[in-house]
Design a protein around this motif. Structure first.
Motif, PDB file in Angstrom:
ATOM      1  N   GLY A   1       0.795  -1.220   0.000  1.00  0.00           N
ATOM      2  CA  GLY A   1       0.000   0.000   0.000  1.00  0.00           C
ATOM      3  C   GLY A   1       0.824   1.265   0.000  1.00  0.00           C
ATOM      4  N   GLY A   2       2.086   1.166   0.398  1.00  0.00           N
ATOM      5  CA  GLY A   2       2.951   2.340   0.365  1.00  0.00           C
ATOM      6  C   GLY A   2       3.175   2.865  -1.032  1.00  0.00           C
ATOM      7  N   TRP A   3       3.108   1.965  -2.036  1.00  0.00           N
ATOM      8  CA  TRP A   3       3.298   2.424  -3.423  1.00  0.00           C
ATOM      9  C   TRP A   3       2.126   3.300  -3.848  1.00  0.00           C
ATOM     10  CZ3 TRP A   3       2.650  -0.408  -8.651  1.00  0.00           C
ATOM     11  CH2 TRP A   3       3.399   0.243  -9.631  1.00  0.00           C
ATOM     12  N   ALA A   4       0.922   2.921  -3.453  1.00  0.00           N
ATOM     13  CA  ALA A   4      -0.240   3.754  -3.752  1.00  0.00           C
ATOM     14  C   ALA A   4      -0.114   5.119  -3.074  1.00  0.00           C
ATOM     15  CB  ALA A   4      -1.526   3.053  -3.303  1.00  0.00           C
ATOM     16  N   MET A   5       0.457   5.143  -1.877  1.00  0.00           N
ATOM     17  CA  MET A   5       0.669   6.417  -1.194  1.00  0.00           C
ATOM     18  C   MET A   5       1.641   7.299  -1.976  1.00  0.00           C
ATOM     19  SD  MET A   5       1.830   7.067   2.755  1.00  0.00           S
ATOM     20  CE  MET A   5       0.372   6.196   3.358  1.00  0.00           C
ATOM     21  N   MET A   6       2.682   6.678  -2.548  1.00  0.00           N
ATOM     22  CA  MET A   6       3.588   7.449  -3.404  1.00  0.00           C
ATOM     23  C   MET A   6       2.823   8.047  -4.582  1.00  0.00           C
ATOM     24  SD  MET A   6       6.950   4.981  -3.561  1.00  0.00           S
ATOM     25  CE  MET A   6       7.380   3.979  -2.139  1.00  0.00           C
ATOM     26  N   GLY A   7       1.918   7.257  -5.153  1.00  0.00           N
ATOM     27  CA  GLY A   7       1.111   7.760  -6.257  1.00  0.00           C
ATOM     28  C   GLY A   7       0.226   8.915  -5.830  1.00  0.00           C
ATOM     29  N   ALA A   8      -0.283   8.871  -4.614  1.00  0.00           N
ATOM     30  CA  ALA A   8      -1.127   9.960  -4.107  1.00  0.00           C
ATOM     31  C   ALA A   8      -0.314  11.239  -3.940  1.00  0.00           C
ATOM     32  CB  ALA A   8      -1.771   9.548  -2.787  1.00  0.00           C
ATOM     33  N   ILE A   9       0.923  11.113  -3.471  1.00  0.00           N
ATOM     34  CA  ILE A   9       1.795  12.283  -3.349  1.00  0.00           C
ATOM     35  C   ILE A   9       2.068  12.874  -4.726  1.00  0.00           C
ATOM     36  CG2 ILE A   9       4.112  13.039  -2.700  1.00  0.00           C
ATOM     37  CD1 ILE A   9       4.019  10.866  -0.489  1.00  0.00           C
ATOM     38  N   LYS A  10       2.359  12.001  -5.697  1.00  0.00           N
ATOM     39  CA  LYS A  10       2.581  12.452  -7.067  1.00  0.00           C
ATOM     40  C   LYS A  10       1.337  13.175  -7.602  1.00  0.00           C
ATOM     41  CE  LYS A  10       4.086  12.143 -11.491  1.00  0.00           C
ATOM     42  NZ  LYS A  10       5.116  13.033 -12.072  1.00  0.00           N
ATOM     43  N   GLN A  11       0.164  12.635  -7.367  1.00  0.00           N
ATOM     44  CA  GLN A  11      -1.088  13.251  -7.824  1.00  0.00           C
ATOM     45  C   GLN A  11      -1.262  14.641  -7.209  1.00  0.00           C
ATOM     46  OE1 GLN A  11      -3.785  11.961  -9.917  1.00  0.00           O
ATOM     47  NE2 GLN A  11      -4.440  14.105  -9.734  1.00  0.00           N
ATOM     48  N   ALA A  12      -0.927  14.758  -5.928  1.00  0.00           N
ATOM     49  CA  ALA A  12      -1.111  16.037  -5.244  1.00  0.00           C
ATOM     50  C   ALA A  12      -0.131  17.094  -5.752  1.00  0.00           C
ATOM     51  CB  ALA A  12      -0.937  15.845  -3.737  1.00  0.00           C
ATOM     52  N   LEU A  13       1.111  16.712  -6.000  1.00  0.00           N
ATOM     53  CA  LEU A  13       2.128  17.681  -6.386  1.00  0.00           C
ATOM     54  C   LEU A  13       2.219  17.883  -7.894  1.00  0.00           C
ATOM     55  CD1 LEU A  13       5.061  16.827  -3.929  1.00  0.00           C
ATOM     56  CD2 LEU A  13       3.175  18.438  -3.649  1.00  0.00           C
ATOM     57  N   ASP A  14       1.735  16.934  -8.671  1.00  0.00           N
ATOM     58  CA  ASP A  14       1.814  17.012 -10.134  1.00  0.00           C
ATOM     59  C   ASP A  14       0.507  16.512 -10.737  1.00  0.00           C
ATOM     60  OD1 ASP A  14       2.625  17.132 -12.785  1.00  0.00           O
ATOM     61  OD2 ASP A  14       3.901  15.348 -12.682  1.00  0.00           O
ATOM     62  N   PRO A  15      -0.593  17.249 -10.534  1.00  0.00           N
ATOM     63  CA  PRO A  15      -1.912  16.751 -10.963  1.00  0.00           C
ATOM     64  C   PRO A  15      -2.020  16.520 -12.468  1.00  0.00           C
ATOM     65  CG  PRO A  15      -2.037  19.056 -10.278  1.00  0.00           C
ATOM     66  CD  PRO A  15      -0.681  18.563  -9.858  1.00  0.00           C
ATOM     67  N   LEU A  16      -1.240  17.253 -13.266  1.00  0.00           N
ATOM     68  CA  LEU A  16      -1.292  17.064 -14.719  1.00  0.00           C
ATOM     69  C   LEU A  16      -0.372  15.941 -15.190  1.00  0.00           C
ATOM     70  CD1 LEU A  16      -1.306  20.796 -15.937  1.00  0.00           C
ATOM     71  CD2 LEU A  16      -3.256  19.264 -15.593  1.00  0.00           C
ATOM     72  N   ASN A  17       0.418  15.380 -14.280  1.00  0.00           N
ATOM     73  CA  ASN A  17       1.321  14.267 -14.595  1.00  0.00           C
ATOM     74  C   ASN A  17       2.283  14.616 -15.733  1.00  0.00           C
ATOM     75  OD1 ASN A  17       2.330  11.663 -14.172  1.00  0.00           O
ATOM     76  ND2 ASN A  17       1.009  10.764 -15.726  1.00  0.00           N
ATOM     77  N   ILE A  18       2.939  15.786 -15.604  1.00  0.00           N
ATOM     78  CA  ILE A  18       3.883  16.200 -16.653  1.00  0.00           C
ATOM     79  C   ILE A  18       5.331  15.900 -16.278  1.00  0.00           C
ATOM     80  CG2 ILE A  18       2.352  18.015 -17.533  1.00  0.00           C
ATOM     81  CD1 ILE A  18       4.293  20.032 -16.109  1.00  0.00           C
ATOM     82  N   LEU A  19       5.628  15.666 -14.990  1.00  0.00           N
ATOM     83  CA  LEU A  19       7.015  15.500 -14.567  1.00  0.00           C
ATOM     84  C   LEU A  19       7.427  14.026 -14.639  1.00  0.00           C
ATOM     85  CD1 LEU A  19       7.170  17.933 -11.516  1.00  0.00           C
ATOM     86  CD2 LEU A  19       7.861  18.365 -13.881  1.00  0.00           C
ATOM     87  N   ASN A  20       8.257  13.711 -15.626  1.00  0.00           N
ATOM     88  CA  ASN A  20       8.800  12.360 -15.821  1.00  0.00           C
ATOM     89  C   ASN A  20       7.713  11.295 -15.695  1.00  0.00           C
ATOM     90  OD1 ASN A  20      10.950  10.795 -16.565  1.00  0.00           O
ATOM     91  ND2 ASN A  20      11.912  10.738 -14.555  1.00  0.00           N
ATOM     92  N   PRO A  21       6.650  11.400 -16.486  1.00  0.00           N
ATOM     93  CA  PRO A  21       5.522  10.476 -16.342  1.00  0.00           C
ATOM     94  C   PRO A  21       5.896   9.043 -16.683  1.00  0.00           C
ATOM     95  CG  PRO A  21       5.296  11.759 -18.356  1.00  0.00           C
ATOM     96  CD  PRO A  21       6.453  12.361 -17.592  1.00  0.00           C
TER      97      PRO A  21
END
Length: 458
Positions: A430-450
């Motif tokens: 479940g920690g991997w999903a948490m990493m994804g949530a942090i990515k979503q919060a800080l990069d909502p458009l998913n432009i940074l090294n997607p």
């Protein structure tokens, strides 16, 4: 994604700092490992943090991917633009901004390489100790949480980055951390960006912890009959508290390769490569204690290298071992996998890996930073032979499964990128999903090294 408009806006703002030449795109579309050529749509060479902000703002407006590039030495495809987009090459942001000798810190731009920094520090009595082998950029080293041969004594980039300046996905410039050696103030945002592989922001400045140059340095090579004997010596060394600066393993296949490549004449046995730092007296004491431990495990007499030239030759041999191994099979590409396990399980992990590779018919010399339980297998493959490639990838997968079963990790220092993305769920749950949530919060458009490091988005 509106790539033509993004490129037009970048050209309007940055002019000749933007390149569309095929040779430059191809250069930034390759990696050190087996991943195929994947050129970006454009490469930008910013010279200031403000220009990085412009690049990110334009790319966010047009929803175009942004991939940071240091020196291109990553081994898991971290710097390749697999989804297209703009590569930001930090080669021109290569200034050492400040050296604070009293504080033992340096403030640098991300394009400064570790060797360039140490050249600047040569007359100060200080040095930057993290040594991954390649002359990597410090921004790239922070982004992958790099370590290397000296981590057993001096730690990894996680331990040696005090503060960062980062351009976020919205184009905002933030600072994390301070020049102080410790803090209890809030979340560790510096630690969040160190190892994020450019998926959360682009690093434009680093404040680094420096170390004092040792009064005396001595290096040595010691041969063993078996890998198990060598690793047992390492375990005894760590448990006795001997402060080794470096303690590296090469198996017999690696030794054979470096002998041919570097004109060495080492016995074709497993070897430990060692380095001791300290005062003349402490170095002599450490070497004597280690020698007794090695003798208990059937180690040979030391081949000493006390002069600078001899030490340089020894560690150059180690740092070029990857290329030596590649040269052992001309035309081959490498799947370079690294795992890290608790040191008590290191011998088991290495021996089981060697047996597995032999059974699979995969050529894979082993070497590593065994003082902290980290080792590499360089799996040589003909990437046009799909069956051979599949066997090598399966062997790499079993290496990771073995490491996780022994309480270790899928990667000790190479990072995740795209090459090890498939192992993240197994290691982190479940920690991997948490990493994804942090990515979503800080990069909502998913432009940074997607597509790298975190769970893929639909």
């Amino acid at each position: 994604m509106d790539m033509p408009s993004a490129i037009a806006d970048l050209l309007s703002c940055l002019g000749q700092q933007v390149t569309l030449s095929k040779s430059d795109l191809d250069l930034h579309g390759q990696s050190e490992s087996y991943f195929p050529l994947c050129p970006p749509d454009a490469v930008v060479y910013p010279e200031t943090t403000e220009q990085v902000t412009q690049v990110v703002t334009i790319c966010a407006r047009h929803r175009v991917p942004v991939v940071a590039w240091g020196t291109g030495t990553s081994l898991e495809g971290q710097a390749q633009a697999f989804k297209g987009g703009i590569v930001v090459d930090f080669a021109r942001m290569n200034q050492v901004l400040e050296v604070a000798q009293a504080d033992m810190t340096a403030r640098v731009q991300p394009g400064v390489t570790r060797e360039a920094l140490n050249d600047v520090l040569r007359t100060t009595g200080l040095f930057f100790p993290v040594d991954p082998g390649a002359n990597a950029s410090l921004g790239g080293m922070a982004s992958t949480r790099a370590s290397g041969t000296t981590a057993v004594r001096y730690g990894t980039m996680r331990d040696n980055v005090l503060a960062l300046q980062v351009v976020t996905a919205s184009g905002e410039v933030i600072r994390t951390g301070t020049g102080a050696r410790k803090s209890s103030s809030g979340y560790d945002l510096t630690g969040l960006f160190v190892g994020a592989e450019g998926t959360l922001g682009l690093i434009t400045e680093l404040t680094l912890r420096l170390s004092g140059q040792p009064e005396a340095i001595s290096s040595a090579v010691c041969a063993f009959d078996t890998v198990a004997d060598a690793v047992a010596t390492v375990i005894d060394t760590i448990q006795c508290g001997i402060p080794m600066a470096r303690i590296e393993l090469m198996d017999s296949d690696s030794v054979r390769a470096v002998n041919a490549y570097s004109n060495m004449a080492l016995p074709e046995k497993p070897h430990l490569l060692l380095e001791f730092h300290g005062t003349a007296a402490s170095v002599a004491e450490q070497a004597e204690t280690f020698g007794a431990l090695a003798a208990d495990h059937h180690g040979s007499d030391f081949d000493w290298a006390t002069q600078t030239e001899a030490r340089t030759a020894l560690w150059t041999m180690r740092h070029t071992a990857y290329y030596a191994i590649l040269a052992a099979r001309p035309g081959a590409r490498a799947i370079v996998t690294d795992i890290c396990v608790p040191i008590s399980h290191l011998a088991q992990a290495i021996e089981e890996t060697r047996a597995d590779l032999a059974q699979a018919g995969v050529q894979g010399p082993i070497l590593g930073h065994v003082g902290d339980g980290n080792f590499h297998a360089v799996l040589l493959v003909d990437i046009t032979d799909q069956q051979e490639l599949a066997r090598a990838k399966s062997a790499s997968d079993r290496m990771v499964e073995r490491a996780l079963a022994l309480g270790g990790t899928a990667t000790g220092e190479h990072g995740i990128g795209i090459g090890k993305l498939g192992y993240m769920q197994r290691e982190h749950g479940g920690g991997w999903a948490m990493m994804g949530a942090i990515k979503q919060a800080l990069d909502p458009l998913n432009i940074l090294n997607p597509g790298k490091l975190v769970p893929p988005r639909n």
